[in-house]
Design a protein around this motif. Structure first.
Motif, PDB file in Angstrom:
ATOM      1  N   ASN A  82       0.834  -1.286   0.124  1.00 22.80           N
ATOM      2  CA  ASN A  82      -0.162  -0.019   0.016  1.00 22.80           C
ATOM      3  C   ASN A  82       0.688   1.377   0.115  1.00 22.80           C
ATOM      4  OD1 ASN A  82      -2.341  -1.575   0.123  1.00 22.80           O
ATOM      5  ND2 ASN A  82      -1.949  -1.950   2.293  1.00 22.80           N
ATOM      6  N   SER A  83       2.009   1.065  -0.269  1.00 18.32           N
ATOM      7  CA  SER A  83       3.164   2.218  -0.292  1.00 18.32           C
ATOM      8  C   SER A  83       3.034   3.007  -1.715  1.00 18.32           C
ATOM      9  CB  SER A  83       4.367   1.876  -0.231  1.00 18.32           C
ATOM     10  OG  SER A  83       4.464   0.939   1.130  1.00 18.32           O
ATOM     11  N   GLN A  84       3.714   4.317  -1.666  1.00 19.77           N
ATOM     12  CA  GLN A  84       3.725   5.074  -3.019  1.00 19.77           C
ATOM     13  C   GLN A  84       4.434   4.012  -3.978  1.00 19.77           C
ATOM     14  OE1 GLN A  84       4.890   9.019  -2.473  1.00 19.77           O
ATOM     15  NE2 GLN A  84       5.126   9.178  -4.537  1.00 19.77           N
ATOM     16  N   GLU A  85       3.891   4.235  -5.271  1.00 22.40           N
ATOM     17  CA  GLU A  85       4.406   3.468  -6.423  1.00 22.40           C
ATOM     18  C   GLU A  85       5.545   4.016  -7.222  1.00 22.40           C
ATOM     19  OE1 GLU A  85       0.284   0.750  -7.007  1.00 22.40           O
ATOM     20  OE2 GLU A  85       0.760   2.320  -8.301  1.00 22.40           O
ATOM     21  N   VAL A  86       6.264   3.346  -7.517  1.00 24.85           N
ATOM     22  CA  VAL A  86       7.524   3.854  -8.506  1.00 24.85           C
ATOM     23  C   VAL A  86       7.600   2.785  -9.698  1.00 24.85           C
ATOM     24  CG1 VAL A  86       9.888   4.218  -8.931  1.00 24.85           C
ATOM     25  CG2 VAL A  86       8.826   4.595  -6.573  1.00 24.85           C
ATOM     26  N   ILE A  87       7.449   3.393 -10.969  1.00 25.66           N
ATOM     27  CA  ILE A  87       7.557   2.480 -11.906  1.00 25.66           C
ATOM     28  C   ILE A  87       8.940   2.106 -12.452  1.00 25.66           C
ATOM     29  CG2 ILE A  87       7.202   2.192 -14.643  1.00 25.66           C
ATOM     30  CD1 ILE A  87       4.636   4.070 -14.035  1.00 25.66           C
ATOM     31  N   ASN A 242       4.364   9.084 -10.676  1.00 21.47           N
ATOM     32  CA  ASN A 242       5.097  10.329 -11.090  1.00 21.47           C
ATOM     33  C   ASN A 242       6.825  10.244 -10.809  1.00 21.47           C
ATOM     34  OD1 ASN A 242       5.431  10.509  -8.414  1.00 21.47           O
ATOM     35  ND2 ASN A 242       4.203  12.675  -8.342  1.00 21.47           N
ATOM     36  N   LYS A 243       7.211   8.915 -10.734  1.00 27.76           N
ATOM     37  CA  LYS A 243       8.523   8.660 -10.454  1.00 27.76           C
ATOM     38  C   LYS A 243       8.797   7.358 -11.146  1.00 27.76           C
ATOM     39  CE  LYS A 243       9.537  11.660  -7.419  1.00 27.76           C
ATOM     40  NZ  LYS A 243      10.286  12.656  -7.844  1.00 27.76           N
ATOM     41  N   LEU A 244       9.768   7.413 -12.207  1.00 22.37           N
ATOM     42  CA  LEU A 244      10.054   6.448 -13.285  1.00 22.37           C
ATOM     43  C   LEU A 244      11.552   6.113 -13.384  1.00 22.37           C
ATOM     44  CD1 LEU A 244       8.294   5.814 -16.629  1.00 22.37           C
ATOM     45  CD2 LEU A 244      10.662   5.556 -16.212  1.00 22.37           C
ATOM     46  N   GLY A 486      11.032  13.565 -12.307  1.00 20.82           N
ATOM     47  CA  GLY A 486      10.390  12.334 -12.105  1.00 20.82           C
ATOM     48  C   GLY A 486      10.973  11.148 -13.103  1.00 20.82           C
ATOM     49  N   LEU A 487      11.921  11.529 -13.966  1.00 20.49           N
ATOM     50  CA  LEU A 487      12.528  10.483 -14.853  1.00 20.49           C
ATOM     51  C   LEU A 487      13.979  10.155 -14.352  1.00 20.49           C
ATOM     52  CD1 LEU A 487      12.406   8.445 -17.443  1.00 20.49           C
ATOM     53  CD2 LEU A 487      13.071  10.698 -18.741  1.00 20.49           C
TER      54      LEU A 487
END
Length: 519
Positions: A82-87, A242-244, A486-487
């Motif tokens: 359930n934490s913030q997602e990073v691709i 928004n982080k990849l 964010g990239l």
């Protein structure tokens, strides 16, 4: 108090615990029975003299001195469902170690991999070897584990300043690699053992709440006001974050083209290109060890050689003792070679890339492609090789001395390259200046390694995927792209790593930078 020693011993002594204990007891003037335990910290081979020695760094524990076996364990990961997602785009070493680090930092990685899982890749590798069919999403370069999984698993890196090499090695040991990789000067896991380790890493990512999506190719990167919003897959599905971390490897040409099309800043980068040379392992052993028979206590000999030829560096690359040459094309209509060794390095042949450093000026004929000029230069040579080899995955090949004499080889013996060979004059594969440097360079190699220049050695062309032909520029402090917030360009494909260890370190650093930014 435990004693630390540096010593040189015979290969027989290094391989036998009793002999080593006897030797050390004489060095420190105690009875062998007084030695409780010997821990080997580092091991390397010194083959500069005819009498070969093994360099060891050891700690000796005598009876009564505190000693306890230490078990290397994984970090205490917490559930990040359930934490913030990073691709994380790409499941090679950069992507996988980035994902592990994200979990350790309390963030949820969503790993996007265009290829198949590590076991599913095997059918596609068989297809390219036996049927000459190239799957553009699943091959030696693409798929879970990245290019290194089925092309050797070498762990040696000169990039000690990049970060904590020992941490990466210990993580690999915790996931099942032999502890020998912590000791050997040139650690190596082997293509037969690395897939299980990669599979265990993926299972750990999923166990603690991360996601891993296979057969999922990124067709677009969503950007608004110069900030990442997410990605679009080949099926049109959107995954938003928004982080990849972009860790696609050095062969993801479609990603380079996508970035260029979207006017996201990239730049051409020099790389190295040449051939893959195969000798008998017995010959390399005799040259490197100055012996007729290697014996059971020495590993198959590697070699490393560098020459300056016509103002260019020409050098061995990704040398594989007791290994084979593999077909590493990522698209139909091209031929690419690489090499790998199993963990025992027990094949009859040795191979190495022999490559020449390129310069940006070499890409001028492809200047119209802008930042993709180097990639198009690379592609043109691979496509030319495919045409010369009969438009199959057979590889253009030539005996080494014949090549230096501009002479087509009358015959090519069977080599380790399974799809087969076609006798070709290599000068047809490369631009004239590269062919000339290679010809002169092999003559120089023969002067340094007596016996290396032989017509029993077979050249396979091209060795062209040494590193990325593109760099994706990023801030040296934050690791964020210079233009797109964010990239995070990462690993070999972005131009910031060169091998499993340095890519893994870069992946971890990108994850750390994201966690820092989110604070």
């Amino acid at each position: 108090m435990p004693r630390e020693l540096l010593l040189q011993v015979t290969p027989e002594t290094a391989a036998n615990e009793v002999l080593l204990k006897d030797y050390l007891s004489k060095q420190i003037k105690v009875s062998p029975n007084e030695i409780q335990h010997i821990t080997i910290l580092k091991r390397s081979i010194d083959a500069r003299q005819k009498a070969i020695k093994i360099n060891l760094k050891v700690i000796i524990y005598l009876k009564g001195e505190a000693f306890q076996e230490t078990k290397i364990e994984l970090p205490l990961y917490k559930d990040v469902s359930n934490s913030q997602e990073v691709i994380v785009v790409g499941a090679g070493p950069a992507g996988l170690f980035a994902a592990l680090q994200l979990i350790e930092l309390g963030l949820k990685p969503i790993v996007i991999e265009r290829g198949k899982d590590v076991r599913g890749r095997r059918r596609d590798l068989k297809a390219i070897n036996r049927e000459h069919i190239v799957n553009e999403d699943s091959n030696y370069c693409f798929g879970e584990g990245g290019a290194g999984t089925y092309s050797d698993g070498k762990l040696y890196t000169r990039s000690k300043k990049r970060g904590d090499v020992t941490r990466i090695l210990e993580l690999l040991v915790a996931f099942g690699a032999s502890e020998d990789i912590l000791v050997e000067a040139h650690p190596h896991i082997g293509t037969n053992k690395l897939p299980k380790i990669i599979e265990d890493i993926r299972n750990k990512i999923i166990e603690f709440g991360g996601q891993v999506l296979f057969d999922t190719r990124v067709d677009d990167i969503l950007v608004k006001n110069n900030e990442v919003e997410g990605i679009v897959t080949q099926n049109g599905d959107k995954i938003l974050a928004n982080k990849l971390i972009l860790a696609t490897g050095h062969s993801a040409r479609d990603i380079f083209e996508l970035l260029d099309k979207k006017k996201i800043l990239i730049e051409a980068k020099p790389f190295a290109l040449g051939v893959r040379a195969e000798h008998s392992q017995e010959l390399i052993d005799s040259i490197q060890y100055s012996c007729d028979y290697r014996g059971e206590h020495l590993p198959p000999a590697p070699y490393s050689i560098v020459k300056q030829v016509n103002g260019r560096g020409m050098y061995s690359f990704c040398m594989c003792p007791g290994g084979v040459i593999a077909p590493c094309a990522t698209s139909p209509g091209e031929v690419v070679t690489n090499g790998w060794s199993p963990s025992k390095r027990d094949q009859a042949t040795a191979n190495s890339g022999i490559v020449i450093e390129l310069k940006l000026e070499d890409f001028k004929p492809f200047a119209k492609f802008g930042a993709l000029a180097g990639m198009e230069f690379q592609k043109s040579i691979e496509q030319k090789a495919w045409h010369l080899a009969g438009e199959t995955q057979k590889v253009p090949a030539q005996r080494m001395i014949d090549f230096t004499q501009n002479k087509v080889s009358a015959d090519i013996p069977k080599t380790s390259y399974v799809p087969g060979t076609t006798s070709v004059e290599m000068g047809q594969v490369f631009p004239g200046f590269l062919s000339q440097i290679l010809r002169e360079g092999f003559k120089e190699f023969g002067k340094s390694m007596r016996g290396y220049l032989t017509n029993e050695a077979i050249l396979h062309a091209p060795e062209s995927r040494t590193s990325s032909p593109v760099r994706i520029p990023r801030d040296p402090i934050t690791y964020e792209h210079l233009q797109i917030k964010g990239l995070y360009p990462c690993g070999e494909g972005a131009g910031y790593a060169g091998g499993i260890i340095s890519a893994a370190i870069d992946g971890e650093k990108c994850a750390l930078m994201i966690a820092e930014a989110l604070k």
